[in-house]
Design a protein around this motif. Structure first.
Motif, mmCIF file in Angstrom:
data_model
loop_
_atom_site.group_PDB
_atom_site.id
_atom_site.type_symbol
_atom_site.label_atom_id
_atom_site.label_comp_id
_atom_site.label_asym_id
_atom_site.label_seq_id
_atom_site.Cartn_x
_atom_site.Cartn_y
_atom_site.Cartn_z
ATOM 1 N N THR A 262 -4.504 -29.303 -24.321
ATOM 2 C CA THR A 262 -4.866 -28.061 -23.630
ATOM 3 C C THR A 262 -3.634 -27.483 -22.950
ATOM 4 N N ARG A 263 -3.402 -26.184 -23.185
ATOM 5 C CA ARG A 263 -2.311 -25.482 -22.508
ATOM 6 C C ARG A 263 -2.907 -24.361 -21.665
ATOM 7 N N THR A 264 -2.444 -24.229 -20.454
ATOM 8 C CA THR A 264 -3.017 -23.266 -19.514
ATOM 9 C C THR A 264 -1.986 -22.218 -19.121
ATOM 10 N N GLY A 265 -2.492 -21.144 -18.492
ATOM 11 C CA GLY A 265 -1.616 -20.107 -17.970
ATOM 12 C C GLY A 265 -0.915 -19.296 -19.046
ATOM 13 N N ILE A 266 -1.560 -19.131 -20.214
ATOM 14 C CA ILE A 266 -0.971 -18.365 -21.306
ATOM 15 C C ILE A 266 -1.321 -16.886 -21.126
ATOM 16 N N THR A 267 -0.331 -16.030 -21.068
ATOM 17 C CA THR A 267 -0.547 -14.601 -20.828
ATOM 18 C C THR A 267 -0.525 -13.815 -22.136
ATOM 19 N N VAL A 268 -1.556 -12.995 -22.327
ATOM 20 C CA VAL A 268 -1.629 -12.094 -23.474
ATOM 21 C C VAL A 268 -1.562 -10.663 -22.955
ATOM 22 N N THR A 269 -0.681 -9.852 -23.549
ATOM 23 C CA THR A 269 -0.477 -8.467 -23.143
ATOM 24 C C THR A 269 -0.956 -7.536 -24.244
ATOM 25 N N ASN A 270 -1.608 -6.445 -23.863
ATOM 26 C CA ASN A 270 -2.111 -5.494 -24.854
ATOM 27 C C ASN A 270 -0.967 -4.942 -25.699
ATOM 28 N N ASN A 271 -1.251 -4.776 -27.014
ATOM 29 C CA ASN A 271 -0.304 -4.231 -27.986
ATOM 30 C C ASN A 271 0.899 -5.121 -28.237
ATOM 31 N N GLN A 272 0.812 -6.396 -27.853
ATOM 32 C CA GLN A 272 1.904 -7.332 -28.123
ATOM 33 C C GLN A 272 1.322 -8.657 -28.619
#
Length: 282
Positions: A262-272
């Motif tokens: 399990t990996r936590t704190g993964i950020t996903v940004t719109n259009n990327q």
């Protein structure tokens, strides 16, 4: 959408009127929106999953009659959805469309859908509702703007969509083993984040779950790593995610066991597309 005029009527019209009509057509075409419909897949435990797609239609929000749909220009075909994983998608429709709001998309499926199981056997898929009223998918915030492209991404979930009959046993008629009850997530163009990476060893063939933990009721999106260990989730909302890896095989004798990671704190940004890098499972 622009409809072709009938030739006999055009020949009867005065020349000046025809010229005026052509000018209007050019103006309408210049102000049209572009509508794309694509299909991608979340893998399941099959070698092949073929959908017999006959028609694709949309319902306009301004249309008051719920039974009236607009047919999209789509050539009936069978599609192996397992060809479209790890960020790949099949372009089903690309057409000019009158700007406005859509409320629903509908797929009409034919009788020739089937799967090939891990045992190498072909099993026909029965589609109780898809062959009659069609598979109806509600659309939120599907607004087409002039001179812009709007994309509907249909994310077909194989694992949830193919249901084994409870009373089926080996030796029974292969046509009666599975039912197709399509579970399809629709992603609009303005939800365009992504997440990709690799796992090692690739032989672990893990399922990958991305759980958006930055909202009150978490969303969960899933895919599977391919034979090279690569994976990609497309069309997921921006936010903070917990990503879980579940090996579907066991390590060979004498090698370290595969683990759930399990990996936590993964950020996903719109259009990327966010790069997760490599994750080791042993």
């Amino acid at each position: 959408m622009q409809l072709a005029r009938l030739l006999p009527l055009a020949l009867l019209a005065p020349l000046a009127l025809a010229s005026c009509s052509n000018d209007n057509d050019s103006s309408d075409s210049a102000n049209a929106a572009k509508l794309e419909v694509r299909l991608m897949d979340a893998p399941g435990d099959f070698r092949t999953v073929v959908l017999d797609v006959q028609k694709i239609e949309v319902h306009l929000k301004e249309e008051k009659d719920p039974a009236v749909y607009q047919l999209l220009p789509f050539k009936a075909q069978t599609i192996n959805v397992l060809d479209y994983v790890n960020g790949k998608s099949a372009l089903l429709v690309s057409t000019d469309f009158t700007p406005g709001d859509l409320s629903e998309i509908r797929l009409l499926l034919g009788p020739d859908s089937y799967v090939i199981g891990r045992d190498g056997q072909r099993y026909d898929l029965k589609t109780p509702s898809g062959q009659t009223s069609g598979v109806k998918l509600k659309l939120d915030k599907a607004s087409l703007q002039a001179r812009q492209t709007f994309q509907l991404l249909l994310d077909f979930d194989v694992a949830k969509s193919i249901v084994e009959r409870g009373n089926w046993k080996p030796g029974n008629d292969k046509k009666e083993r599975y039912l197709l009850k399509p579970v399809i997530r629709v992603v609009a163009q303005d939800i365009a984040g992504g997440l990709r990476g690799t796992v090692t060893p690739a032989a672990a063939l893990p399922q990958v779950l991305a759980i958006r933990s930055s909202i009150t009721v978490p969303d969960t999106f899933s895919t599977a790593a391919d034979a090279s260990g690569a994976f990609q989730l497309s069309g997921i909302p921006a936010g903070t995610y917990r990503v879980e890896f579940f090996p579907t095989t066991t390590a060979p004798t004498g090698q370290p066991a595969y683990r759930v990671i399990t990996r936590t704190g993964i950020t996903v940004t719109n259009n990327q597309v966010s790069e997760l890098g490599q994750t080791t499972l042993n």
